[in-house]
Design an enzyme around this catalytic site. Structure first.
Site, PDB file in Angstrom:
ATOM      1  N   GLY A  11       1.232  -1.522   0.265  1.00 24.68           N
ATOM      2  CA  GLY A  11       0.187   0.646   0.237  1.00 24.68           C
ATOM      3  C   GLY A  11       0.773   1.239  -0.339  1.00 24.68           C
ATOM      4  O   GLY A  11       1.991   1.142   0.008  1.00 24.68           O
ATOM      5  N   TYR A  20     -16.739   2.647   6.776  1.00 24.10           N
ATOM      6  CA  TYR A  20     -15.318   3.301   6.495  1.00 24.10           C
ATOM      7  C   TYR A  20     -15.076   3.845   8.036  1.00 24.10           C
ATOM      8  O   TYR A  20     -13.874   3.000   8.819  1.00 24.10           O
ATOM      9  CB  TYR A  20     -14.815   4.240   5.393  1.00 24.10           C
ATOM     10  CG  TYR A  20     -12.963   4.122   5.326  1.00 24.10           C
ATOM     11  CD1 TYR A  20     -12.073   2.894   5.692  1.00 24.10           C
ATOM     12  CD2 TYR A  20     -12.285   5.742   6.126  1.00 24.10           C
ATOM     13  CE1 TYR A  20     -10.905   3.277   5.646  1.00 24.10           C
ATOM     14  CE2 TYR A  20     -11.272   5.805   6.021  1.00 24.10           C
ATOM     15  CZ  TYR A  20     -10.685   4.363   5.601  1.00 24.10           C
ATOM     16  OH  TYR A  20      -9.133   5.195   6.692  1.00 24.10           O
TER      17      TYR A  20
END
Ligand SMILES: NC(=O)c1ccc[n+]([C@@H]2O[C@H](COP(=O)([O-])OP(=O)(O)OC[C@H]3O[C@@H](n4cnc5c(N)ncnc54)[C@H](OP(=O)(O)O)[C@@H]3O)[C@@H](O)[C@H]2O)c1
Length: 299
Positions: free
Chosen positions: A10, A124
């Site tokens: 990431g 989220y």
């Protein structure tokens, strides 16, 4: 020292791989090697490799998609940190975890302090908050760095999207009423390494950098529109062939750019606690953008 780094592919994880190698051997399993959505696979991996330190840079970061996939978001952002924290707590080992400005309700215009009440606006943010609370409640020696608006030379992020659009189009409409500080993954990794070096240092030095939750973002603030304009200004100055000029970016309100997940309008993070604890001055977001653009735009 064996370091488990999750999310090594990431934005933040990639930069951490460059920094953490100074502290020990970094084990950064790919998704093919370890599916973090699978609790048994994680348990087996931990039992086999017995890491001495865990840095959890993995997350489910697709904010809009999370509204349709709440279970997966919860597994990655809440259950996984809980599992890693339980492992660390049982061994009295450090865990470094990352949190998000999305845990706050986005109201007002005052920078959020670490002790402020949370109030996520969507799946989220709620899943990230659940992860933070699980880490906090685990009792393991911990650092939680809560950051905002992450970008880097890799992956899906606003900087790369703007550069692509700015080569194709001479005008864009960009939201101007969400305010925060764009944070390069490189800065997060640098601060992480510095902090870990402090807490893992010689016996007794931990008091110099207390465990806990810290906000981490560059100094200054802007809107997404202001960020886009600065990207185009700096990229043009660096000789990038763009179709767009900063003036080609028109400000629009969030209401004119509907998304499945609500966005916080106020993502300002007060970072004095981190600056004082580490004895650093965080750099301005514009200077950090220049560093990232230099890396991205060099021939
Ligand atoms: N991005 C932002 O704007 C932002 C803002 C505030 C806070 N944060 C927080 O900062 C941290 C780092 O974010 P980031 O932007 O670096 O995230 P990112 O670029 O989206 O990377 C997420 C990482 O997690 C891995 N991952 C996700 N699901 C997985 C699974 N099932 N198995 C194995 N690996 C999996 C991904 O692997 P693959 O490459 O295989 O997909 C990737 O390496 C996160 O805690 C995030 O919540 C991010």
């Amino acid at each position: 020292m064996n370091i488990l780094l999750t999310g090594g592919s990431g934005q933040v994880g990639f930069e951490l791989r460059r920094q953490l190698c100074l502290l020990g051997e970094v084990l950064a399993p790919t998704r093919a090697e370890l599916d973090l959505a699978d609790p048994q696979a994680v348990e087996g991996w931990l039992a086999r490799h017995q890491p001495d330190l865990i840095v959890n840079a993995a997350a489910y970061t697709a904010v809009d998609k999370a509204e349709a996939e709440p279970e997966l978001a919860h597994r990655l952002n809440a259950e996984l940190p809980a599992q890693l924290a339980a492992y660390s707590a049982a061994r009295g080992q450090w865990l470094l975890h990352y949190s998000s400005d999305y845990v706050y309700p986005g109201s007002g215009d005052r920078p959020w302090q670490e002790g402020d009440a949370t109030g996520p606006l969507g799946v989220y943010g709620a899943s990230k908050l659940a992860g933070d609370l699980a880490v906090e409640q685990s009792g393991c020696p911990q650092l939680i760095f809560r950051t905002s608006w992450v970008y880097s030379t890799r992956g899906h992020n606003f900087l790369r999207t703007m550069l692509r659009l700015g080569r194709e189009r001479d005008s864009l409409k960009v939201v101007d009423d969400q305010v925060g500080a764009p944070t390069p993954a490189r800065l997060i990794a640098q601060v992480s390494a510095l902090a870990l070096h402090r807490v893992l240092g010689p016996e007794g030095s931990e008091a110099a950098f207390p465990p806990g939750l810290y906000h981490l973002a560059p100094r200054g603030e802007t809107s997404w529109c202001g960020f886009a304009q600065e990207i185009f200004r700096q990229a043009a100055a660096a000789g990038q062939g763009l179709a767009i000029a900063p003036e080609g970016v028109a400000p629009i309100p969030t209401a004119d750019y509907p998304t499945p997940a609500r966005r916080p309008l106020n993502s300002r993070l007060a970072c004095a606690k981190l600056e004082q604890a580490l004895g650093i001055t965080l750099p301005d977001w514009r200077a950090q953008l220049a560093l990232t653009l230099q890396e991205l735009c060099q021939p």
